[in-house]
Design an enzyme around this catalytic site. Sequence first.
Site, PDB file in Angstrom:
ATOM      1  N   HIS A  53      -2.573  28.174 -49.710  1.00 35.20           N
ATOM      2  CA  HIS A  53      -2.485  29.618 -49.420  1.00 35.20           C
ATOM      3  C   HIS A  53      -1.352  29.938 -48.430  1.00 35.20           C
ATOM      4  CE1 HIS A  53      -6.393  29.645 -51.343  1.00 35.20           C
ATOM      5  NE2 HIS A  53      -6.858  28.799 -50.442  1.00 35.20           N
ATOM      6  N   SER A  76       1.807  28.902 -53.176  1.00 36.42           N
ATOM      7  CA  SER A  76       0.437  29.191 -52.777  1.00 36.42           C
ATOM      8  C   SER A  76      -0.505  28.518 -53.775  1.00 36.42           C
ATOM      9  CB  SER A  76       0.191  30.693 -52.748  1.00 36.42           C
ATOM     10  OG  SER A  76      -1.005  30.955 -52.050  1.00 36.42           O
ATOM     11  N   SER A  81      -3.610  35.005 -52.647  1.00 41.31           N
ATOM     12  CA  SER A  81      -3.815  34.649 -51.233  1.00 41.31           C
ATOM     13  C   SER A  81      -2.566  34.711 -50.363  1.00 41.31           C
ATOM     14  CB  SER A  81      -4.429  33.248 -51.136  1.00 41.31           C
ATOM     15  OG  SER A  81      -3.528  32.288 -51.645  1.00 41.31           O
ATOM     16  N   ASP A 138      -4.165  21.965 -51.884  1.00 41.48           N
ATOM     17  CA  ASP A 138      -5.411  22.668 -51.576  1.00 41.48           C
ATOM     18  C   ASP A 138      -6.030  23.074 -52.906  1.00 41.48           C
ATOM     19  OD1 ASP A 138      -7.458  24.359 -50.865  1.00 41.48           O
ATOM     20  OD2 ASP A 138      -6.297  25.513 -49.418  1.00 41.48           O
ATOM     21  N   GLU A 200      -6.840  19.379 -49.048  1.00 41.79           N
ATOM     22  CA  GLU A 200      -7.471  20.274 -48.079  1.00 41.79           C
ATOM     23  C   GLU A 200      -8.934  20.603 -48.362  1.00 41.79           C
ATOM     24  OE1 GLU A 200      -6.126  21.677 -45.388  1.00 41.79           O
ATOM     25  OE2 GLU A 200      -7.275  23.483 -45.004  1.00 41.79           O
ATOM     26  N   ASN A 225     -10.475  17.271 -46.288  1.00 43.25           N
ATOM     27  CA  ASN A 225     -11.642  18.157 -46.247  1.00 43.25           C
ATOM     28  C   ASN A 225     -12.797  17.549 -45.483  1.00 43.25           C
ATOM     29  OD1 ASN A 225     -13.194  20.580 -47.310  1.00 43.25           O
ATOM     30  ND2 ASN A 225     -14.472  18.879 -48.030  1.00 43.25           N
ATOM     31  N   LYS A 230     -12.666  19.434 -40.120  1.00 46.57           N
ATOM     32  CA  LYS A 230     -12.248  20.351 -41.190  1.00 46.57           C
ATOM     33  C   LYS A 230     -13.492  21.004 -41.784  1.00 46.57           C
ATOM     34  CE  LYS A 230     -10.664  22.210 -45.023  1.00 46.57           C
ATOM     35  NZ  LYS A 230     -11.549  22.903 -45.959  1.00 46.57           N
ATOM     36  N   ASP A 234     -13.823  24.727 -40.596  1.00 46.43           N
ATOM     37  CA  ASP A 234     -13.124  25.677 -41.481  1.00 46.43           C
ATOM     38  C   ASP A 234     -14.099  26.228 -42.525  1.00 46.43           C
ATOM     39  OD1 ASP A 234     -11.894  26.195 -44.081  1.00 46.43           O
ATOM     40  OD2 ASP A 234     -10.038  25.299 -43.406  1.00 46.43           O
ATOM     41  N   ASN A 235     -14.741  25.328 -43.272  1.00 42.13           N
ATOM     42  CA  ASN A 235     -15.614  25.775 -44.359  1.00 42.13           C
ATOM     43  C   ASN A 235     -16.762  26.628 -43.810  1.00 42.13           C
ATOM     44  OD1 ASN A 235     -13.991  23.637 -45.164  1.00 42.13           O
ATOM     45  ND2 ASN A 235     -15.419  22.900 -46.706  1.00 42.13           N
ATOM     46  N   CYS A 239     -15.459  30.584 -42.895  1.00 41.18           N
ATOM     47  CA  CYS A 239     -16.075  31.518 -43.850  1.00 41.18           C
ATOM     48  C   CYS A 239     -17.019  32.482 -43.142  1.00 41.18           C
ATOM     49  CB  CYS A 239     -16.793  30.751 -44.962  1.00 41.18           C
ATOM     50  SG  CYS A 239     -15.628  29.942 -46.093  1.00 41.18           S
ATOM     51  N   HIS A 345     -13.642  27.763 -54.413  1.00 42.19           N
ATOM     52  CA  HIS A 345     -12.199  27.631 -54.658  1.00 42.19           C
ATOM     53  C   HIS A 345     -11.720  28.265 -55.965  1.00 42.19           C
ATOM     54  CE1 HIS A 345      -8.278  26.089 -53.661  1.00 42.19           C
ATOM     55  NE2 HIS A 345      -8.123  25.822 -54.948  1.00 42.19           N
ATOM     56  N   HIS A 398      -9.067  32.616 -43.200  1.00 37.30           N
ATOM     57  CA  HIS A 398      -9.633  32.197 -41.916  1.00 37.30           C
ATOM     58  C   HIS A 398      -8.678  32.480 -40.762  1.00 37.30           C
ATOM     59  CE1 HIS A 398     -12.507  30.457 -44.422  1.00 37.30           C
ATOM     60  NE2 HIS A 398     -12.310  29.167 -44.233  1.00 37.30           N
ATOM     61  N   SER A 406      -8.072  22.384 -39.092  1.00 38.67           N
ATOM     62  CA  SER A 406      -7.798  21.874 -40.444  1.00 38.67           C
ATOM     63  C   SER A 406      -6.376  21.344 -40.546  1.00 38.67           C
ATOM     64  CB  SER A 406      -7.955  22.991 -41.474  1.00 38.67           C
ATOM     65  OG  SER A 406      -9.177  23.631 -41.297  1.00 38.67           O
ATOM     66  N   GLN A 410      -4.379  17.886 -41.394  1.00 41.22           N
ATOM     67  CA  GLN A 410      -3.383  17.776 -42.473  1.00 41.22           C
ATOM     68  C   GLN A 410      -2.116  17.084 -41.966  1.00 41.22           C
ATOM     69  OE1 GLN A 410      -2.938  18.023 -45.533  1.00 41.22           O
ATOM     70  NE2 GLN A 410      -4.416  19.446 -46.416  1.00 41.22           N
TER      71      GLN A 410
HETATM   72  P1  NAI Z   1     -20.541  21.872 -50.471  1.00 38.21           P
HETATM   73  O1  NAI Z   1     -20.588  20.804 -51.478  1.00 38.21           O
HETATM   74  O2  NAI Z   1     -20.794  21.567 -49.030  1.00 38.21           O
HETATM   75  O3  NAI Z   1     -21.530  23.076 -50.862  1.00 38.21           O
HETATM   76  C1  NAI Z   1     -21.734  23.557 -52.157  1.00 38.21           C
HETATM   77  C2  NAI Z   1     -23.251  23.741 -52.329  1.00 38.21           C
HETATM   78  O4  NAI Z   1     -23.503  24.428 -53.556  1.00 38.21           O
HETATM   79  C3  NAI Z   1     -23.981  22.407 -52.389  1.00 38.21           C
HETATM   80  O5  NAI Z   1     -25.003  22.365 -51.408  1.00 38.21           O
HETATM   81  C4  NAI Z   1     -24.563  22.368 -53.809  1.00 38.21           C
HETATM   82  O6  NAI Z   1     -25.815  21.715 -53.857  1.00 38.21           O
HETATM   83  C5  NAI Z   1     -24.669  23.844 -54.133  1.00 38.21           C
HETATM   84  N1  NAI Z   1     -24.665  24.159 -55.570  1.00 38.21           N
HETATM   85  C6  NAI Z   1     -23.988  23.540 -56.581  1.00 38.21           C
HETATM   86  N2  NAI Z   1     -24.241  24.139 -57.744  1.00 38.21           N
HETATM   87  C7  NAI Z   1     -25.088  25.164 -57.485  1.00 38.21           C
HETATM   88  C8  NAI Z   1     -25.706  26.154 -58.292  1.00 38.21           C
HETATM   89  N3  NAI Z   1     -25.508  26.217 -59.607  1.00 38.21           N
HETATM   90  N4  NAI Z   1     -26.510  27.060 -57.679  1.00 38.21           N
HETATM   91  C9  NAI Z   1     -26.725  27.017 -56.341  1.00 38.21           C
HETATM   92  N5  NAI Z   1     -26.179  26.090 -55.534  1.00 38.21           N
HETATM   93  C10 NAI Z   1     -25.367  25.181 -56.106  1.00 38.21           C
HETATM   94  O7  NAI Z   1     -19.087  22.536 -50.626  1.00 38.21           O
HETATM   95  P2  NAI Z   1     -18.381  23.505 -49.570  1.00 38.21           P
HETATM   96  O8  NAI Z   1     -17.534  22.709 -48.651  1.00 38.21           O
HETATM   97  O9  NAI Z   1     -19.381  24.443 -49.033  1.00 38.21           O
HETATM   98  O10 NAI Z   1     -17.346  24.254 -50.533  1.00 38.21           O
HETATM   99  C11 NAI Z   1     -17.797  25.138 -51.550  1.00 38.21           C
HETATM  100  C12 NAI Z   1     -16.575  25.733 -52.277  1.00 38.21           C
HETATM  101  O11 NAI Z   1     -15.833  26.534 -51.353  1.00 38.21           O
HETATM  102  C13 NAI Z   1     -15.582  24.702 -52.793  1.00 38.21           C
HETATM  103  O12 NAI Z   1     -15.039  25.194 -54.001  1.00 38.21           O
HETATM  104  C14 NAI Z   1     -14.519  24.661 -51.727  1.00 38.21           C
HETATM  105  O13 NAI Z   1     -13.310  24.155 -52.200  1.00 38.21           O
HETATM  106  C15 NAI Z   1     -14.458  26.114 -51.330  1.00 38.21           C
HETATM  107  N6  NAI Z   1     -13.944  26.447 -50.018  1.00 38.21           N
HETATM  108  C16 NAI Z   1     -13.461  27.723 -49.880  1.00 38.21           C
HETATM  109  C17 NAI Z   1     -12.971  28.151 -48.669  1.00 38.21           C
HETATM  110  C18 NAI Z   1     -12.436  29.526 -48.540  1.00 38.21           C
HETATM  111  O14 NAI Z   1     -11.795  29.832 -47.531  1.00 38.21           O
HETATM  112  N7  NAI Z   1     -12.634  30.408 -49.474  1.00 38.21           N
HETATM  113  C19 NAI Z   1     -12.951  27.276 -47.476  1.00 38.21           C
HETATM  114  C20 NAI Z   1     -13.556  25.973 -47.710  1.00 38.21           C
HETATM  115  C21 NAI Z   1     -14.036  25.593 -48.935  1.00 38.21           C
END
Ligand code: NAI
Length: 477
Positions: A53, A76, A81, A138, A200, A225, A230, A234-235, A239, A345, A398, A406, A410
């Site tokens: 991003h 990006s 983003s 990322d 990332e 990650n 991180k 960050d997550n 968020c 993501h 963020h 984070s 990196q």
């Molecule tokens: P995580 O693996 O810690 O959490 C995901 C959760 O969703 C898990 O607990 C899993 O059991 C649950 N899950 C999976 N399928 C499901 C379903 N069908 N229904 C309900 N729950 C379900 O992953 P994390 O780190 O929380 O990341 C989640 C997403 O967010 C990833 O795609 C990651 O890349 C993205 N992300 C986005 C950010 C942003 O700024 N927008 C920042 C950091 C991560």
Amino acid sequence: MTFDFEIADIGLADFGRKEIRLAEHEMPGLMATRREYASLQPLRGARVTGSLHMTIQTAVLIETLVALGAEVRWASCNIFSTQDHAAAAVVVGPDGTTDDPRGVPVFAWKGETLEEYWACTEKALSWPDGGPNMILDDGGDATLLVHKGVEYEKAGTVPDPADAENDEHRVVLSLLERSLREDGGRWTTIASGVRGVTEETTTGVHRLYEMDRDGSLLFPAINVNDSVTKSKFDNKYGCRHSVIDGLNRATDVLIGGKIAVVCGYGDVGKGCADALRGQGARVIVTEIDPICALQAAMDGYQVDTVNEVVAFADIFVTTTGNFDVITADHMRRMKHQAIVCNIGHFDNEIDTAGLSEVAGIVRENIKPQVDEWTFPDGHSVIMLAEGRLMNLGCATGHPSFVMSNSFTNQTIAQIELFTKSDDYPVGVYMLPKHLDEKVARLHLEALGIRLTTLTEEQAAYIGVAVDGPYKPDHYRY
Ligand code: NAI
């Protein structure tokens, strides 16, 4: 110096530079890393292609890599983003002017089409005299393009874009088809020059482990990650900040009193649920993992399924990294003007493609990144950022302080892979815990935090060194 770049408006560079200056103060870890390595220049000779991003915080990361000796090209990792003033400032650079840009080639603007997005990724990977020797990714799109390119070059053919699974797949296949026609060894050459990738986010890391398992991974990778400083910051806390920012800027709806559904209670879900509760929403969590479901319950949330709550909730946020978590049928059953958004993501957590295919549905754009979809029965749902990550699509992602954690990881990971590539055969690695602790340590002073120092006796009693690491690798924080 002249170089190629594609951004929205170079005239925004002054504004970007002012915000970069403010961000630098809020990114103490990154700036300390810059000072620590300035004279060593560990990234001299590194040609880093970044796909992440293109925000103000990323600008500070890019200029840190440059300060440590790297040459950088950037795209990006999401069509919505980019902060255009950040892109402009990075192109102009700290010492350049809009007439004489001296910064870094950036290929990114807010609101790219899918064709433009993948063309930008390709350009960031196309160096004037070859390819990158490092990738900073990322979500894994830059890594994916290289790997798919190599796969099809080996096969000597690209699957027919007409048979693609979706629009994005079609765009990638078309790009690689053209590339194979023009230069049948291009991606193989690029891949052979890459010393490694630092990734990332959760979704990108997931892709890397899959490739490692099936033997298709072509170069070593560091999983940034899962550094504690991180994903647990960050997550979660990132968020916690930016989910509300996205909702407010997009809709300005009062969150207090509303019923908000958070799908997924991992790191991102925990941050989002906490933030929504902080605004006074009544939060319901959905989970597939009994451990996370139990955690959510003990944190005081109702845990249920989307199916059970779909008809009466006001706000839906997907945080799972999975697909089809909210389907078109769910949206058909939602209440009028329910807000639907994703902070994971990729955009397939919500079936936006299925939504657009509902017979008789009408889409009205309210403003950039906010659409109202009205069903034939007259009820509508409000979709943010076309189902793409709403905190970066509708707001600015963020804040700097959390991204400093984070991006310090990196930077350390880039130095590690670039300078010690012989120590890393192809595989996926984590940074060692003492570096994780170092990243946290670099952020304490700015918050006025006083850390307790162990005595030798106390350290011996709990079996750690006075200077750490303080926890075994299996500790989960
Ligand atoms: P995580 O693996 O810690 O959490 C995901 C959760 O969703 C898990 O607990 C899993 O059991 C649950 N899950 C999976 N399928 C499901 C379903 N069908 N229904 C309900 N729950 C379900 O992953 P994390 O780190 O929380 O990341 C989640 C997403 O967010 C990833 O795609 C990651 O890349 C993205 N992300 C986005 C950010 C942003 O700024 N927008 C920042 C950091 C991560």
